[in-house]
Design a protein around this motif. Structure first.
Motif, PDB file in Angstrom:
ATOM      1  N   GLY A 128       0.776  -1.039   0.034  1.00  0.00           N
ATOM      2  CA  GLY A 128      -0.318  -0.211   0.393  1.00  0.00           C
ATOM      3  C   GLY A 128       0.593   0.886   0.035  1.00  0.00           C
ATOM      4  N   LEU A 129       0.572   1.733   0.449  1.00  0.00           N
ATOM      5  CA  LEU A 129       0.957   3.300   0.769  1.00  0.00           C
ATOM      6  C   LEU A 129       2.266   2.929   2.429  1.00  0.00           C
ATOM      7  CD1 LEU A 129      -1.717   5.781  -0.016  1.00  0.00           C
ATOM      8  CD2 LEU A 129       0.307   5.655  -1.068  1.00  0.00           C
ATOM      9  N   ILE A 130       2.324   2.538   2.717  1.00  0.00           N
ATOM     10  CA  ILE A 130       3.647   2.573   3.403  1.00  0.00           C
ATOM     11  C   ILE A 130       4.937   2.908   3.307  1.00  0.00           C
ATOM     12  CG2 ILE A 130       5.038   0.683   5.531  1.00  0.00           C
ATOM     13  CD1 ILE A 130       1.906  -0.891   5.649  1.00  0.00           C
ATOM     14  N   PRO A 131       5.577   2.304   2.382  1.00  0.00           N
ATOM     15  CA  PRO A 131       6.990   3.269   1.689  1.00  0.00           C
ATOM     16  C   PRO A 131       6.434   4.601   1.342  1.00  0.00           C
ATOM     17  CG  PRO A 131       6.404   1.189   0.804  1.00  0.00           C
ATOM     18  CD  PRO A 131       4.967   1.309   1.701  1.00  0.00           C
ATOM     19  N   ARG A 191       3.572  14.088  -2.034  1.00  0.00           N
ATOM     20  CA  ARG A 191       2.780  14.385  -1.429  1.00  0.00           C
ATOM     21  C   ARG A 191       1.460  14.045  -2.932  1.00  0.00           C
ATOM     22  NH1 ARG A 191       2.310  15.841   3.678  1.00  0.00           N
ATOM     23  NH2 ARG A 191       0.878  17.208   3.907  1.00  0.00           N
ATOM     24  N   ARG A 192       1.769  15.079  -3.657  1.00  0.00           N
ATOM     25  CA  ARG A 192       0.701  14.941  -4.954  1.00  0.00           C
ATOM     26  C   ARG A 192       0.884  13.551  -5.734  1.00  0.00           C
ATOM     27  NH1 ARG A 192       3.256  19.462  -9.190  1.00  0.00           N
ATOM     28  NH2 ARG A 192       2.227  21.486  -8.095  1.00  0.00           N
ATOM     29  N   ASP A 193       1.812  13.135  -5.553  1.00  0.00           N
ATOM     30  CA  ASP A 193       1.736  11.340  -5.569  1.00  0.00           C
ATOM     31  C   ASP A 193       0.474  10.354  -4.994  1.00  0.00           C
ATOM     32  OD1 ASP A 193       3.752  11.902  -7.972  1.00  0.00           O
ATOM     33  OD2 ASP A 193       5.051  10.815  -6.961  1.00  0.00           O
ATOM     34  N   GLY A 198      -5.673   9.303  -4.844  1.00  0.00           N
ATOM     35  CA  GLY A 198      -6.347   9.103  -3.891  1.00  0.00           C
ATOM     36  C   GLY A 198      -6.290   9.143  -2.377  1.00  0.00           C
ATOM     37  N   ALA A 199      -5.630   9.197  -1.711  1.00  0.00           N
ATOM     38  CA  ALA A 199      -5.236   9.226  -0.190  1.00  0.00           C
ATOM     39  C   ALA A 199      -4.651  10.620   0.291  1.00  0.00           C
ATOM     40  CB  ALA A 199      -3.888   8.202   0.207  1.00  0.00           C
ATOM     41  N   THR A 200      -4.779  10.748   1.414  1.00  0.00           N
ATOM     42  CA  THR A 200      -4.377  11.897   2.426  1.00  0.00           C
ATOM     43  C   THR A 200      -2.895  11.763   3.102  1.00  0.00           C
ATOM     44  OG1 THR A 200      -7.412  12.082   3.223  1.00  0.00           O
ATOM     45  CG2 THR A 200      -5.445  12.795   3.776  1.00  0.00           C
TER      46      THR A 200
END
Length: 226
Positions: A128-131, A191-193, A198-200
């Motif tokens: 997911g977005l952990i990295p 932060r743009r990526d 679709g995440a914060t």
């Protein structure tokens, strides 16, 4: 009942679910006794935290008589016992080998914990977005440290007693100011990526408030306005 895939020389291997519950129960009991608490003491503290777990439920869990172990109970018990939920599920150092999933072989508890937390990558697993959040945290630390060093160098240049000291301080200030700007650029892209997914993005400290562009400047290049 003996499971497929576990050590064949064990006559009666616990079901995977029973093993997980036994890990949690054993670690709850160990930490409770280490803190000098009775089961009632532990129950009282769970209630104080806002999630009551009655004394008899705790006693049944520790003795293996409890049929279920809700995740919310594990979270609250860990908080009350001043540890992390994962440390109750995988008690490293107190349970040598454990089972990650049904019908799998026993593995070192340390390895199971690292895979559970994502510290050890598993083939084809999506982190997911952990990295991205880890990279964000590192960049924030880098940027804040560089800003602090640049400010100290600026003060050193202002209070320098001679031109040599002033020039050296100015070189340091420029060096760290550039490092801060570089980290901010990377943060802005990252932060743009994250938003594109679709995440914060994570919280930014006030010192880095210029990383995110105002909504009216969304067409501005990342190199601008820093």
């Amino acid at each position: 009942m003996t499971q497929r895939g576990v050590d064949a020389d064990e006559d009666d291997v616990p079901e995977w679910e029973d093993r997980v519950k036994a890990n949690v129960a054993g670690e709850v009991r160990r930490r409770r006794k280490e803190m000098g608490w009775s089961a009632q003491d532990l129950a009282d503290r769970c209630e104080e935290l806002g999630h009551p777990i009655p004394r008899n439920v705790i006693a049944n869990m520790e003795s293996g008589r409890r049929a279920t172990l809700p995740l919310v109970d594990v979270i609250v018990l860990a908080a009350v016992l001043e540890t992390y939920p994962v440390c109750l599920i995988f008690p490293v150092g107190y349970v040598d080998r454990t089972q990650e999933l049904p019908f799998q072989d026993l593995v070192p508890t340390w390895d199971a914990l690292r895979r559970f937390t994502g510290d050890e990558e598993t083939f084809l697993y999506d982190a997911g977005l952990i990295p991205d959040f880890e990279a964000h945290d590192n960049l924030v630390r880098t940027a804040l440290a560089a800003l602090e060093e640049a400010e100290q160098a600026r003060f050193a240049a202002k209070t320098a007693s001679n031109r040599t000291q002033q020039d050296e301080a100015e070189r340091r200030r420029t060096k760290y100011a550039d490092e801060a700007i570089s980290a901010k650029y990377k943060l802005r892209y990252l932060r743009r990526d994250i938003r594109d997914e679709g995440a914060t993005p994570p919280y930014l400290p006030p010192a880095l408030s210029d990383v995110d562009l105002p909504e009216s400047d969304t067409n501005t290049t990342p190199e601008e306005r820093l």
